[in-house]
Structure formats: C-alpha cells, structure tokens
Design a protein around this motif. Structure first.
Motif, PDB file in Angstrom:
ATOM      1  N   ALA A 161      14.491  -5.107   0.515  1.00  0.00           N
ATOM      2  CA  ALA A 161      14.467  -3.693   0.121  1.00  0.00           C
ATOM      3  C   ALA A 161      13.011  -3.260   0.005  1.00  0.00           C
ATOM      4  N   ALA A 162      12.803  -1.957   0.214  1.00  0.00           N
ATOM      5  CA  ALA A 162      11.443  -1.419   0.125  1.00  0.00           C
ATOM      6  C   ALA A 162      11.472  -0.216  -0.789  1.00  0.00           C
ATOM      7  N   THR A 163      10.436  -0.068  -1.601  1.00  0.00           N
ATOM      8  CA  THR A 163      10.342   1.163  -2.389  1.00  0.00           C
ATOM      9  C   THR A 163       8.945   1.756  -2.298  1.00  0.00           C
ATOM     10  N   SER A 164       8.842   3.005  -2.770  1.00  0.00           N
ATOM     11  CA  SER A 164       7.582   3.744  -2.734  1.00  0.00           C
ATOM     12  C   SER A 164       7.168   4.095  -4.158  1.00  0.00           C
ATOM     13  N   PHE A 165       5.873   4.035  -4.404  1.00  0.00           N
ATOM     14  CA  PHE A 165       5.346   4.484  -5.699  1.00  0.00           C
ATOM     15  C   PHE A 165       4.526   5.764  -5.546  1.00  0.00           C
ATOM     16  N   LEU A 224       1.145 -11.036   6.065  1.00  0.00           N
ATOM     17  CA  LEU A 224       0.977  -9.849   6.920  1.00  0.00           C
ATOM     18  C   LEU A 224       0.261  -8.714   6.200  1.00  0.00           C
ATOM     19  N   ARG A 225       0.443  -8.607   4.879  1.00  0.00           N
ATOM     20  CA  ARG A 225      -0.202  -7.479   4.173  1.00  0.00           C
ATOM     21  C   ARG A 225      -1.708  -7.704   4.060  1.00  0.00           C
ATOM     22  N   VAL A 226      -2.179  -8.917   4.350  1.00  0.00           N
ATOM     23  CA  VAL A 226      -3.626  -9.188   4.379  1.00  0.00           C
ATOM     24  C   VAL A 226      -3.977  -9.725   5.775  1.00  0.00           C
ATOM     25  N   ASP A 270      14.492 -14.014  -0.162  1.00  0.00           N
ATOM     26  CA  ASP A 270      14.206 -14.959   0.918  1.00  0.00           C
ATOM     27  C   ASP A 270      12.749 -15.457   0.781  1.00  0.00           C
ATOM     28  N   ASP A 271      12.592 -16.725   0.422  1.00  0.00           N
ATOM     29  CA  ASP A 271      11.244 -17.277   0.178  1.00  0.00           C
ATOM     30  C   ASP A 271      10.351 -17.164   1.421  1.00  0.00           C
ATOM     31  N   GLY A 272      10.918 -17.502   2.574  1.00  0.00           N
ATOM     32  CA  GLY A 272      10.133 -17.488   3.817  1.00  0.00           C
ATOM     33  C   GLY A 272       9.684 -16.074   4.161  1.00  0.00           C
ATOM     34  N   LEU A 273      10.599 -15.122   3.986  1.00  0.00           N
ATOM     35  CA  LEU A 273      10.269 -13.729   4.295  1.00  0.00           C
ATOM     36  C   LEU A 273       9.159 -13.246   3.363  1.00  0.00           C
ATOM     37  N   ALA A 274       9.276 -13.557   2.083  1.00  0.00           N
ATOM     38  CA  ALA A 274       8.248 -13.117   1.121  1.00  0.00           C
ATOM     39  C   ALA A 274       6.887 -13.713   1.503  1.00  0.00           C
ATOM     40  N   ALA A 275       6.868 -14.964   1.906  1.00  0.00           N
ATOM     41  CA  ALA A 275       5.594 -15.605   2.270  1.00  0.00           C
ATOM     42  C   ALA A 275       4.997 -14.944   3.517  1.00  0.00           C
ATOM     43  N   SER A 325       0.780  -1.236   0.000  1.00  0.00           N
ATOM     44  CA  SER A 325       0.000   0.000   0.000  1.00  0.00           C
ATOM     45  C   SER A 325       0.815   1.291   0.000  1.00  0.00           C
ATOM     46  N   SER A 326       2.064   1.258   0.415  1.00  0.00           N
ATOM     47  CA  SER A 326       2.897   2.474   0.405  1.00  0.00           C
ATOM     48  C   SER A 326       4.340   2.080   0.696  1.00  0.00           C
ATOM     49  N   GLY A 327       5.216   3.041   0.531  1.00  0.00           N
ATOM     50  CA  GLY A 327       6.618   2.793   0.880  1.00  0.00           C
ATOM     51  C   GLY A 327       6.774   2.590   2.379  1.00  0.00           C
ATOM     52  N   THR A 328       5.982   3.332   3.133  1.00  0.00           N
ATOM     53  CA  THR A 328       6.039   3.194   4.597  1.00  0.00           C
ATOM     54  C   THR A 328       5.603   1.790   5.003  1.00  0.00           C
ATOM     55  N   ASP A 329       4.497   1.320   4.435  1.00  0.00           N
ATOM     56  CA  ASP A 329       4.038  -0.038   4.777  1.00  0.00           C
ATOM     57  C   ASP A 329       5.021  -1.094   4.278  1.00  0.00           C
ATOM     58  N   ALA A 330       5.715  -0.813   3.193  1.00  0.00           N
ATOM     59  CA  ALA A 330       6.721  -1.767   2.704  1.00  0.00           C
ATOM     60  C   ALA A 330       7.809  -1.952   3.766  1.00  0.00           C
ATOM     61  N   LEU A 331       8.295  -0.833   4.308  1.00  0.00           N
ATOM     62  CA  LEU A 331       9.314  -0.917   5.371  1.00  0.00           C
ATOM     63  C   LEU A 331       8.730  -1.615   6.605  1.00  0.00           C
ATOM     64  N   ARG A 332       7.522  -1.217   6.935  1.00  0.00           N
ATOM     65  CA  ARG A 332       6.882  -1.710   8.163  1.00  0.00           C
ATOM     66  C   ARG A 332       6.641  -3.214   8.106  1.00  0.00           C
ATOM     67  N   LEU A 333       6.182  -3.681   6.949  1.00  0.00           N
ATOM     68  CA  LEU A 333       5.888  -5.120   6.802  1.00  0.00           C
ATOM     69  C   LEU A 333       7.153  -5.958   6.988  1.00  0.00           C
ATOM     70  N   VAL A 334       8.280  -5.450   6.511  1.00  0.00           N
ATOM     71  CA  VAL A 334       9.531  -6.208   6.672  1.00  0.00           C
ATOM     72  C   VAL A 334       9.893  -6.297   8.158  1.00  0.00           C
ATOM     73  N   LEU A 335       9.806  -5.173   8.858  1.00  0.00           N
ATOM     74  CA  LEU A 335      10.134  -5.198  10.295  1.00  0.00           C
ATOM     75  C   LEU A 335       9.172  -6.123  11.044  1.00  0.00           C
ATOM     76  N   MET A 336       7.893  -6.097  10.664  1.00  0.00           N
ATOM     77  CA  MET A 336       6.912  -6.998  11.307  1.00  0.00           C
ATOM     78  C   MET A 336       7.289  -8.455  11.045  1.00  0.00           C
TER      79      MET A 336
END
Ligand code: PLP
Length: 385
Positions: free
Chosen positions: A193-197, A226-228, A216-221, A67-78
C-alpha cells in the motif's frame, strides 16, 4: 463580538492546517529544532522512528517513508519490475498520480469504471479491464485500487479478481491512511500500500512526503534500496538497481511524528463532522455512505447532485464565503495525457456521470459545529430553498 457573530464573520477554510498548528502548540517547532540541532537532515533518527510508528499504527510489518505519495506508488512498481508490455488496472475516477506511475514505468494503465455510491473501483469493470488488457496482448500484472476520499475500496472483491488473474494489488491509500476495512487499518491490505503526506491529506506533513507499507520482507528491502538510487545495503556507492532520490526529509519525519500523536483523535473529529453533514444535509443531495465493513477518514466530504445543479450551488456558497472543490471534473480517460490509454470493455459511464455531479464541502478535524451549521444552512437554501 459574541461567539456566533465571530464565527459568522470569519472566512471558512476548505481544510484548516492553521487550526491544527494552534492545537499542536510548540510541539512541531520543537521537533524541527531538534533536527536543526543534530543536523542529520537525510535519513536521520526521526525517519526510522516514524517508520516504526507508522508500521505499528496500521499493523503492517514494514513501513518505508519516502518523498511523496506518487513516489511511494512508483517505487512499488519499480520493485515489482513492471514495465513495457505490462498492464496495470486503475480506476479512471482518481487523481492522475494513480495512473501516472504506471505510464512512467513504461507500462499501460488500463482504466476501469467505479461504483456510483463509493466512487471506488467497480470490481466487475476491473475484471473487464483485465480481459481488455489481454485482448490488447498486454500482460496484466497488477491492480491499483484507490480508497477515494478516505473510504476503503471493495478490497475483498479486488483480492478475488487479483487471485483469479495472478495480479499484485497495490492499494493507493493516498487519501485514506487511518481508515479501516473489516477492522484492519489500510496499509495492511493488498500486496503493498502507498500513502501520501501532502499537507492537505488526513495525515499531512509540511511539504511532500509519503510511505509504503508491506508485509513482504524482500519487497521492503528492494524499495529501501530503490529510494536511494538502488544502492546496495552497506555499500552506498555500489548501485545494484536503477533507483531514484526517493527519501523523506528528516524534518518532515519530525513533523509527522508529532502529528501522528493527535491523528487518532482527529479521525474521531472528522467522523463527527461527517455525521453532522449527514444529519444536516439529509434529503438535499446524495450523501456519502459508509458500509458496515469500513470506516472512512473523510479526506473529502463529497456529495452528488442532480445534473446541472453544481455550478449554482458552488456560486451560492462562494457568495457566502464558503469554499467548495470538485474532485474530479474529468475522469482520467478524458484528460489529455491519458486519452490514449485503453478503457476496459464497457467504458466508464459511471465515472463520466460522477465527474458532472460531484462537489466537495469543507472538511477537516477542526470544523466547529457553528461554522458547519452555516455551511449546512447555505447548502439547504441553495438546493431545497
Ligand atoms: C489518490 C491519490 N494518489 C496519489 C497521490 C499522490 O500523492 P502525492 O501528491 O503525495 O505525490 C494523491 C495525491 O493527491 C492522490 O490523491
């Protein structure tokens, strides 16, 4: 009116989404119309197609749109389970979202200084910030290098510090998607890595959007779940983790698919604009330089001035219809919300000086040479007379 007079008369935009719309013609409108026809507004086929294109573009194994660059960073930390008692090292000269996500996770951003030439995380200050975190009895878990203004950070040096201290690296490429470091596109550096659109970014959509990249397959899964709302795969109403509403809208994915087609060309155009500034402004201010190891996507063209000259330059340009911007007037540790967080040993004197000295000039892929000449002449007149 001849071409010169026409360009003279027109107000100059700082970034030009309109010119890009004209170039794209009906392509984006048609792409949106296709979504309106199939009505899969959430997680529609364009989202999956975009993820595949983004991953192919940068060479990452996984791209997860969000949903955003901020959420991209946040989801990784989560997904990494970063929380209270943990420290994450961030540069203090960046947009607040870099450290905001750390605080939102309940962890402590430890702020580090930057390099005066690249504006990016200073590796020595980063190492001192790790020591500061330990002294404060925090567990250093990760570092977030930022590729500020489109220029890659010193990723080799950051990786070496991360390896020494067992840190994960989350590259904040919000401003730099499309740039390269040692021949690799950003998105492939760091653990993730995280980016913003955001519309003004080098690759922007028509609202908010972002993406996460990882091999990282596990991280992506975990991030996909988490995004849903932390849903379990194939069992939507069985949450396995506390997540967020972090999806990218299908309409935004459709927009990005069209914009991605012209993005390589736009990167070339942005570099041509930067080169014209470099040639035309030589000797007026400290200009950005890109080392042999990297290429920039020039999210901003930011110059450094002698102390006390910035306001007069901004005013002189404004009087001629030329907009400027200041990124950033205060480093994070001087902003009210971040004042309480620790700064690494040695403080951040470079960031403090930069905050007084930087100014950004109009920069986008559609800046015509004649218009740029007007900007260059105005800067020269204001700075060297
Ligand atoms: C360095 C940096 N990080 C993170 C973000 C956050 O991106 P978004 O606005 O898409 O949430 C931005 C956006 O301006 C940014 O510049």
């Amino acid at each position: 009116m001849n071409e010169h007079a026409r360009l003279e008369a027109r107000p100059i935009p700082f970034t030009d989404v309109d010119a890009q719309r004209r170039r794209l013609g009906r392509a984006v409108d048609d792409a949106i119309t296709r979504v309106l026809a199939h009505c899969q507004f959430i997680n529609g086929p364009e989202v999956r197609a975009l993820e595949a294109e983004l991953a192919a573009f940068c060479g990452a194994r996984h791209a997860v749109a969000c949903s955003s660059g901020t959420d991209a960073l946040r989801l990784v930390l989560m997904a990494w389970g970063i929380g209270p008692g943990d420290a994450v090292i961030c540069p203090t000269f960046t947009f607040c979202a870099t450290a905001e996500v750390v605080a939102l996770a309940g962890a402590t951003p430890v702020l580090a200084d930057v390099n005066p030439d690249t504006f990016n995380l200073d590796p020595a200050s980063c190492a001192r910030a790790v020591a500061t975190a330990k002294r404060l009895k925090l567990a250093p878990r990760a570092v977030i290098p930022v590729d500020l203004f489109g220029l890659p950070a010193d990723h080799d040096a950051v990786a070496a510090i991360a390896a020494d201290h067992g840190l994960k690296v989350l590259d904040d490429a919000a401003q730099s998607f499309g740039a390269t470091y040692q021949g690799r596109r950003l998105g492939t550096l760091g653990t993730a890595a995280a980016t913003s659109f955001f519309p003004a970014k080098p690759l922007g959509c028509y609202g908010d959007g972002g993406a996460i990249f990882t091999d990282d397959d596990g991280l992506a899964a975990r991030i996909r779940s988490l995004r849903v709302h932390g849903e379990s795969p194939g069992d939507k109403y069985n949450a396995v983790a506390i997540g967020i509403t972090g999806r990218l809208d299908t309409i935004q994915a459709a927009v990005l698919l069209e914009k991605l087609k012209i993005f390589p060309d736009e990167i070339v155009a942005r570099n041509a604009v930067a080169q014209r500034y470099a040639d035309g402004l030589a000797g007026t201010a400290t200009l950005p330089r890109v080392g042999d190891e990297a290429t920039s996507v020039w999210a901003q063209y930011t110059v450094r001035l002698e102390p006390g000259r910035r306001d007069a330059l901004a005013a002189a340009l404004k009087a001629q219809g030329i907009p400027t911007a200041i990124y950033y007037r205060k480093p994070l540790h001087r902003q009210a919300a971040y004042r309480g967080f620790p700064v690494g040993d040695g403080g951040a004197p470079v960031a403090e000086r930069l905050a007084e000295a930087v100014i950004s000039l109009p920069m986008h892929a559609y800046l015509e040479p004649l218009v740029q000449e007007r900007i260059i002449a105005a800067v020269r007149e204001a700075l060297v007379g």
